[in-house]
Design a protein around this motif. Sequence first.
Motif, short mmCIF file in Angstrom:
data_model
loop_
_atom_site.label_atom_id
_atom_site.label_comp_id
_atom_site.label_asym_id
_atom_site.label_seq_id
_atom_site.Cartn_x
_atom_site.Cartn_y
_atom_site.Cartn_z
N ASP A 1 0.89 -1.18 0.02
CA ASP A 1 -0.09 0.05 0.07
C ASP A 1 0.85 1.20 0.16
O ASP A 1 0.53 1.98 -0.79
CB ASP A 1 -0.78 -0.06 1.18
N GLU B 1 -8.51 14.51 -3.46
CA GLU B 1 -9.60 13.29 -3.51
C GLU B 1 -9.92 12.59 -4.76
O GLU B 1 -10.20 11.57 -4.77
CB GLU B 1 -11.06 13.64 -2.80
N ARG C 1 -9.41 8.80 -5.91
CA ARG C 1 -10.77 8.26 -6.52
C ARG C 1 -10.13 7.52 -7.98
O ARG C 1 -10.43 6.23 -8.62
CB ARG C 1 -11.90 8.89 -7.09
N THR D 1 -6.36 2.41 -1.87
CA THR D 1 -6.77 1.80 -0.81
C THR D 1 -6.54 2.88 0.32
O THR D 1 -6.16 3.95 0.02
CB THR D 1 -6.01 0.84 -0.35
N GLU D 2 -7.55 2.65 1.44
CA GLU D 2 -7.33 3.67 2.42
C GLU D 2 -5.99 3.98 2.90
O GLU D 2 -5.76 5.23 3.14
CB GLU D 2 -8.13 3.28 3.51
N ALA E 1 -4.35 6.08 0.46
CA ALA E 1 -5.28 7.34 0.23
C ALA E 1 -4.60 8.33 1.31
O ALA E 1 -4.35 9.60 1.14
CB ALA E 1 -6.39 7.34 0.41
N GLU E 2 -4.21 7.85 2.42
CA GLU E 2 -3.77 8.53 3.59
C GLU E 2 -2.39 9.18 3.33
O GLU E 2 -2.11 10.33 3.58
CB GLU E 2 -3.66 7.73 4.78
N ARG F 1 -2.81 11.85 0.54
CA ARG F 1 -3.55 13.25 1.55
C ARG F 1 -2.42 14.00 2.22
O ARG F 1 -2.35 15.17 2.35
CB ARG F 1 -4.64 12.89 2.27
#
Length: 429
Positions: free
Chosen positions: A249, A318, A322, A327-328, A331-332, A335
């Motif tokens: 990830d 964001e 998308r 994955t989360e 994504a973190e 960000r």
Amino acid sequence: MSFTGALGLMAMFLVDLVDMLFLSMLDEKEAVAAVGFASTLMFFTVSLSIAVSIAATALVSRAIGAGDMALAKRRATHVLAFGVLFSLALVWLIWPRIPQLLYFIGANFRTLDLATDYLQILVLGMPAVMIGMIGSGIMRALGDARRAMYATLLGGVVNAVLDPILIFALDLGVEGAALASLAARFSMVAVSYYGVVHIHKMLGEFELMDFLKDVRPIAVIAVPAMLTNLSSPLANAIVMAHGADFGDDAVAAIAIIGRVIPVVFGGLFALSGAVGPILGQNYGARLFDRMYKTLSSAVIYSAIYCILLCTGLYLSQEFLIRTFSATEATAEMIRFFATFVSFSFFFQSLLFIAIAAFNNLGKPLNSTLLNFGRATLGTWPLITIFGYIMGADGVLFGQAVGSVIFGLIGFRMARRFIRELEVKSLANG
């Protein structure tokens, strides 16, 4: 010069981003991670091509500034010959060792297999990349930034058209993405050749004895520039290897960020290609006031560019998440980069300006020391410390801190060096 260079570089790096985007649609995170690992190594080879193009720009622009077009044409011809021979040697050296190199930087299992398939195809295009970059460097030395941009723009268009056909329609997956990128690189050659040979008529006959004479001045600039440029992919490889400790990830996040950075910040990466020939020509003409103005204008340009693009990246984070089906955990990290790390690129642009000054004004070793300092002292200890404290986000943050430190040091050194050249010139009358 920066605007056209930015568009050209963005288009070239958009090739990798398009690959990443389409492969993310396969819903296989190993494919995205594979391109990340492969692109880390490919960045080394592209950096070597850029280094030789720096030699072309520096030598040709100085000759033009001094009013010696015959020397400019001779140097253009011999740098191109040097680049072709060097790139062929690199293909011979790297191709059989691709799996071992990928494993060394952290790829394994299915990710290693996919990355090997991707890179074994793409490495074959190294001579095309070399010719295209040198051709663009020669045209920039002549002030023809627009036509230099066309070469890389065409590459981006070819890749964007072929990617969906090869990846999805022919169901070739990662290998299809590599074939599309390979075709894009060869398309760059056609535009560069047309501009240099037919429009500007900058290539003369190859003379072996003259070539052997010119190898030394080419190497004096190209070799330190290679070492300088290798430091950036070295830093990226260190970051990728540390990211691998946090799992696929984190590797996928670093890979996505690594593809987004050149597209978003291409206008900063283009600074070296823009500032270099301007400094080179004005140094050849001994116009030091213009050299100082070039540095100041480059800093203002970088500040405005970073404010606009970093704000845009923050607002679109964001959408990126998308788009790449992150994955989360991935994504973190995206960000965190968009919110806190991206603004460090202003300081990295100061280092780009300094490197361009040293490479084009006869002090390429300074560029090497600065960039290797950032890649080693400014990367490995900091990402180790911040990675331990902050986890995967610390890998990104540590690299940003190093960019701030070495950007400020490098720019101060560059201004001082130009002042020393001015004093020396005045003393010599």
